[in-house]
Write a protein that holds these residues in place. Sequence first.
Motif, PDB file in Angstrom:
ATOM      1  N   ILE A 149       1.036  -1.229   0.135  1.00 47.79           N
ATOM      2  CA  ILE A 149      -0.066  -0.081  -0.107  1.00 47.79           C
ATOM      3  C   ILE A 149       0.887   1.301   0.182  1.00 47.79           C
ATOM      4  CG2 ILE A 149      -2.105  -1.059   0.939  1.00 47.79           C
ATOM      5  CD1 ILE A 149      -1.169  -0.179   3.683  1.00 47.79           C
ATOM      6  N   LYS A 150       0.259   2.416  -0.299  1.00 47.50           N
ATOM      7  CA  LYS A 150       1.144   3.568  -0.659  1.00 47.50           C
ATOM      8  C   LYS A 150       1.588   4.071   0.728  1.00 47.50           C
ATOM      9  CE  LYS A 150      -3.271   6.314  -0.314  1.00 47.50           C
ATOM     10  NZ  LYS A 150      -3.908   5.133  -0.046  1.00 47.50           N
ATOM     11  N   GLU A 151       1.170   3.710   1.847  1.00 50.29           N
ATOM     12  CA  GLU A 151       1.504   4.196   3.141  1.00 50.29           C
ATOM     13  C   GLU A 151       3.078   3.693   3.395  1.00 50.29           C
ATOM     14  OE1 GLU A 151      -2.440   5.466   2.531  1.00 50.29           O
ATOM     15  OE2 GLU A 151      -1.662   3.473   2.569  1.00 50.29           O
ATOM     16  N   GLN A 152       3.343   2.503   2.791  1.00 49.77           N
ATOM     17  CA  GLN A 152       4.610   2.017   3.186  1.00 49.77           C
ATOM     18  C   GLN A 152       5.756   2.848   2.325  1.00 49.77           C
ATOM     19  OE1 GLN A 152       4.736  -2.136   1.516  1.00 49.77           O
ATOM     20  NE2 GLN A 152       6.980  -2.075   1.545  1.00 49.77           N
ATOM     21  N   TRP A 153       5.247   3.701   1.350  1.00 46.43           N
ATOM     22  CA  TRP A 153       6.227   4.470   0.663  1.00 46.43           C
ATOM     23  C   TRP A 153       6.169   5.845   1.006  1.00 46.43           C
ATOM     24  CZ3 TRP A 153       9.473   0.679  -0.462  1.00 46.43           C
ATOM     25  CH2 TRP A 153       8.557  -0.616  -0.794  1.00 46.43           C
ATOM     26  N   ALA A 154       5.075   6.311   1.683  1.00 48.65           N
ATOM     27  CA  ALA A 154       5.119   7.682   1.977  1.00 48.65           C
ATOM     28  C   ALA A 154       6.260   8.510   2.397  1.00 48.65           C
ATOM     29  CB  ALA A 154       4.025   7.858   3.069  1.00 48.65           C
ATOM     30  N   PRO A 155       7.202   7.992   3.257  1.00 49.50           N
ATOM     31  CA  PRO A 155       8.274   8.698   3.550  1.00 49.50           C
ATOM     32  C   PRO A 155       9.573   8.821   2.558  1.00 49.50           C
ATOM     33  CG  PRO A 155       8.108   6.847   5.220  1.00 49.50           C
ATOM     34  CD  PRO A 155       6.949   6.870   4.038  1.00 49.50           C
ATOM     35  N   LEU A 156       9.159   8.283   1.321  1.00 51.06           N
ATOM     36  CA  LEU A 156      10.019   8.660  -0.059  1.00 51.06           C
ATOM     37  C   LEU A 156       9.643  10.082  -0.363  1.00 51.06           C
ATOM     38  CD1 LEU A 156       9.780   5.275  -1.946  1.00 51.06           C
ATOM     39  CD2 LEU A 156      11.755   6.297  -0.806  1.00 51.06           C
ATOM     40  N   LEU A 157       8.584  10.538  -0.101  1.00 46.56           N
ATOM     41  CA  LEU A 157       8.038  11.855  -0.446  1.00 46.56           C
ATOM     42  C   LEU A 157       9.108  12.835   0.206  1.00 46.56           C
ATOM     43  CD1 LEU A 157       4.223  11.659   0.173  1.00 46.56           C
ATOM     44  CD2 LEU A 157       5.522  11.796  -1.987  1.00 46.56           C
ATOM     45  N   LEU A 158       9.623  12.632   1.330  1.00 45.49           N
ATOM     46  CA  LEU A 158      10.627  13.398   1.911  1.00 45.49           C
ATOM     47  C   LEU A 158      12.152  13.580   0.935  1.00 45.49           C
ATOM     48  CD1 LEU A 158      10.097  13.001   5.722  1.00 45.49           C
ATOM     49  CD2 LEU A 158       9.000  14.558   4.264  1.00 45.49           C
ATOM     50  N   LEU A 159      12.402  12.306   0.611  1.00 44.51           N
ATOM     51  CA  LEU A 159      13.356  12.225  -0.245  1.00 44.51           C
ATOM     52  C   LEU A 159      13.360  13.073  -1.511  1.00 44.51           C
ATOM     53  CD1 LEU A 159      16.214  11.157  -1.177  1.00 44.51           C
ATOM     54  CD2 LEU A 159      14.974   8.944  -1.986  1.00 44.51           C
ATOM     55  N   ALA A 160      11.860  12.716  -2.154  1.00 44.67           N
ATOM     56  CA  ALA A 160      11.685  13.590  -3.320  1.00 44.67           C
ATOM     57  C   ALA A 160      11.880  15.108  -3.145  1.00 44.67           C
ATOM     58  CB  ALA A 160      10.178  12.992  -3.963  1.00 44.67           C
TER      59      ALA A 160
END
Length: 360
Positions: A157-168
Amino acid sequence: MNDVAELTVHVAAHAAALDLDAAEYRELTGRIRHDGTGPGSWVHEWSRLAETRETHGDLLGAAACYGFARFPFVDGPARRDALGNCVRATDRWRRTVAPEAGRIDRVELDILGARVAAWTTGLAGGHGPGGQRAAAEPSAAARNRPLLIVSGGIVSIKEQWAPLLLLASSLGLAAVVTEMPGVGENTLRYTPDSWQMFPAILEALDGAADVSRTFALALSFSGHMALRWAAEDPRLRGIITVGAPVRALFTDRAWQHGLPPATVATLAHLTGTDPLVLPDLLPGWALSDRQLAAVAVPVRYVASTRDEIIPPVDPALLRRTLPDLAVLEHDDVHGAPGHAVATREWMIRALVDLRDATPR
């Protein structure tokens, strides 16, 4: 009902990210005796750990545990509630923690007649289909940012990858983290044409970022969708993926016979078909020689030599056909969970290289 022993094997490596030591993990999984409801069930025990994490302020840890509780897919009220709690915990995180590093917003888009939810960052002010708020940063600079689309596999699910937004955000990218059709909050059905979800998202966000410079961090089956998309859309400038199927997974019945039961059940759920009929349906997803020949963008692929889902002939096919392919190979199972740090570092470098090599 799922086999809880199989589910335990699937999530064991990923649970290491929760800072659970071996004894804690054994104690947790030792309480799980069935896949029903109430104490002793898969959903209940993972949700109880999530509640503890949330009480102590570990919102991302709580979201991860709620995500494990709804694993591998929503099949009833208990897992539906777990998914809702996962989304809620992530929403609390982005409101209380994420603003320190960069604004994160939630958007719901009407994509191909269905609802596709996403977490976003770095988008300029604008509206999606039907007047929906599609972004939150009203600046010309934001409209010039390249776009990164992040999507996981059939159980991610997308919540698993939400922290990647900070990297982006730190890399100067606008970003959208979403899900495959049928996964999490995505109400689309998974079909051979599901790749069309990606260009439809670009249409919805046109003007909120420079969608003519889009990169896809698309894992597993989303990586397959991205490869199919790349054959049609010049706005996609590069793909980074881990364990993406290409052809043999969809056509080799002997290989399909050895797939993990949870994988088969999940694919059947996403496609809306009976598991027994699935082998007759899957060849429709296989990428043809013509489609692969049309993939001219750089592809960065992480492969596992002991992958129990992706047959080795699939990455080998990419090696023979793609003009710009780099492969990182691990001695590991699907998704290379035992090499998460090395994989993450390699993918970040790949993303930076793709960004820097892509002109406006």
